[in-house]
Scaffold this active site. Structure first.
Site, short mmCIF file in Angstrom:
data_model
loop_
_atom_site.label_atom_id
_atom_site.label_comp_id
_atom_site.label_asym_id
_atom_site.label_seq_id
_atom_site.Cartn_x
_atom_site.Cartn_y
_atom_site.Cartn_z
N CYS A 165 37.06 44.94 32.34
CA CYS A 165 37.37 44.43 33.68
C CYS A 165 37.29 45.53 34.75
CB CYS A 165 38.73 43.75 33.69
SG CYS A 165 40.13 44.80 33.26
N HIS A 193 44.76 43.72 34.00
CA HIS A 193 43.49 43.02 34.27
C HIS A 193 43.19 43.03 35.76
CE1 HIS A 193 40.11 40.47 33.39
NE2 HIS A 193 40.54 39.49 34.17
N GLU A 196 34.62 37.97 37.04
CA GLU A 196 35.40 38.85 36.18
C GLU A 196 34.70 39.13 34.86
OE1 GLU A 196 39.06 37.20 34.67
OE2 GLU A 196 38.17 35.21 34.33
#
Length: 400
Positions: A104, A162, A174
């Site tokens: 991420c 995240h 993402e």
């Protein structure tokens, strides 16, 4: 990238041991399972108001749709897709060493690198959340109402694990978790959503890498040209088979070697050698898979090391190598163990000089797990988690 390894799960240990985490490690994977991102959905800025830099970042992130999520991917010496590694606990992550992609924070790092021409987000999701490049911050309670395309959204209760990029119209792009590919997802503002930041900067274009042709960095780099052999050869972030994979050569490949050194001794395909070569892109390869003698002719020893200045960690003319810590509450100890007595307490980034490193107590902190510790020039020890660089530091010998 958090090794890592080296990563995973926010840490009660960090609080009790008073340690924080190391940089190029990857960010922890989302704790909950969600529908996989849609790799075929439209991916663009769905609303107006974004800066030129944010617009470019959106375009760069969206251009990676369909690329694998890979734990630790995107945290190489230069922003871009790279091979990851197993996170130590997620079954789907066992294949990340074969997948070239991004985790991420690696995707966000790459997007803003492409937008600004500078590596302004070279850290994990927690470090990106705290970035000094943020020109605005938004709480979880504000939801998406104040957000613009290109803003970074974060998740984590106490420890960020995240990050994704807001696109507008309730959507985001993402790199979600192992086993999925980069794509578009509905925004998630429930659960442990922590808020968002807006990144500032000036539009720019990344400087092309020196040399050309071949991911190992072959070309006019000031090194010497060689060719590899074998059908499954990996280069790594440091001269050690436990280090993160940078490139995977499926056949003979042209490379440029800048220097070589004696490091981990390994046996492969009937050969044993402790010589490793550093390529022009900063990655390392065992000399076993380079066509030529065990110790390459005409290639200098990587030798020498730089020294730093200042910092209670003992930087200065100690014959060690200069590094910098990160984190706001980092302790050095009398031995490589969190139970050992505290020597120094760094309340912010500090210049240190590392004389050697070793594998010792395995700890988890700020979403990273690592068993590597470094001895500083004043004799104290610090976990590599809080040293900016790979999990096993380049150019630093193993303590005897």
């Amino acid at each position: 990238m958090t090794r890592r390894l080296r990563r995973s799960r926010p840490a009660a240990l960090a609080a009790t041991a008073g340690i924080a985490l190391a940089l190029t490690a990857a960010s922890a994977q989302p704790a909950a399972a969600y529908a996989a991102p849609d790799t075929g959905a439209a991916c663009t800025a769905f609303s107006s108001g974004a800066s030129a830099v944010a617009q470019r970042a959106v375009e760069a992130a969206c251009a990676q749709r369909g690329v694998w999520y890979s734990w630790g991917g995107g945290h190489g010496s230069t922003p871009g897709a790279s091979y990851g590694y197993y996170d130590g606990q997620t079954p789907a992550s066992r294949n990340d060493g074969e997948r070239k992609g991004f985790d991420c924070s690696g995707l966000m790092r790459y997007a803003y690198y492409m937008a600004t021409g500078s590596d302004i987000l070279n850290t994990n999701s927690g470090g990106q959340y705290r970035s000094s490049r943020a020109t605005a911050r938004f709480s979880a309670a504000q939801g998406t109402a104040p957000l613009l395309p290109g803003d970074l959204m974060f998740w984590g209760d106490g420890s960020i694990h995240h990050v994704a990029m807001y696109l507008g119209n309730g959507k985001m792009v993402e790199a979600q978790q192992s086993g999925t590919k980069i794509g578009v997802s509905p925004v998630r503002t429930g659960g442990d959503y922590a808020g968002a930041i807006r990144i500032g900067g000036t539009p720019g274009t990344p400087t092309p890498p020196t040399g050309g042709g071949g991911s190992g960095g072959s070309g006019n780099s000031g090194g010497k040209a060689f060719k590899t052999w074998g059908s499954s050869v990996r280069t790594r972030t440091s001269p050690n088979t436990d280090a993160a994979v940078v490139d995977h050569f499926t056949g003979p490949t042209n490379i440029t070697v800048t220097c070589q050194k004696h490091a981990q001794r390994i046996t492969a395909d009937g050969y044993t050698n402790d010589a490793w070569s550093r390529l022009s892109n900063g990655s390392w390869i065992t000399n076993i898979y380079i066509q030529g003698p065990a110790w390459l002719d005409g290639v200098p020893d990587c030798g020498g090391s730089s020294t730093g200045s200042g910092g209670s960690g003992g930087s200065g003319g100690s014959g060690g190598k200069a590094f910098k810590t990160w984190g706001t509450s980092v302790r050095t100890r009398t031995s490589p163990n969190t139970s050992a007595a505290v020597v120094d307490h760094f309340t912010g980034p500090t210049n240190i000089t590392v004389t050697c490193q070793k594998h010792a107590q395995r700890i988890t902190a700020d979403g990273y797990t690592n068993d590597a510790w470094s001895r500083l020039s004043n004799g104290s020890w610090i976990t590599n988690i809080y040293i900016q660089g790979p999990a096993w530091l380049d150019g630093v010998p193993t303590c005897s």
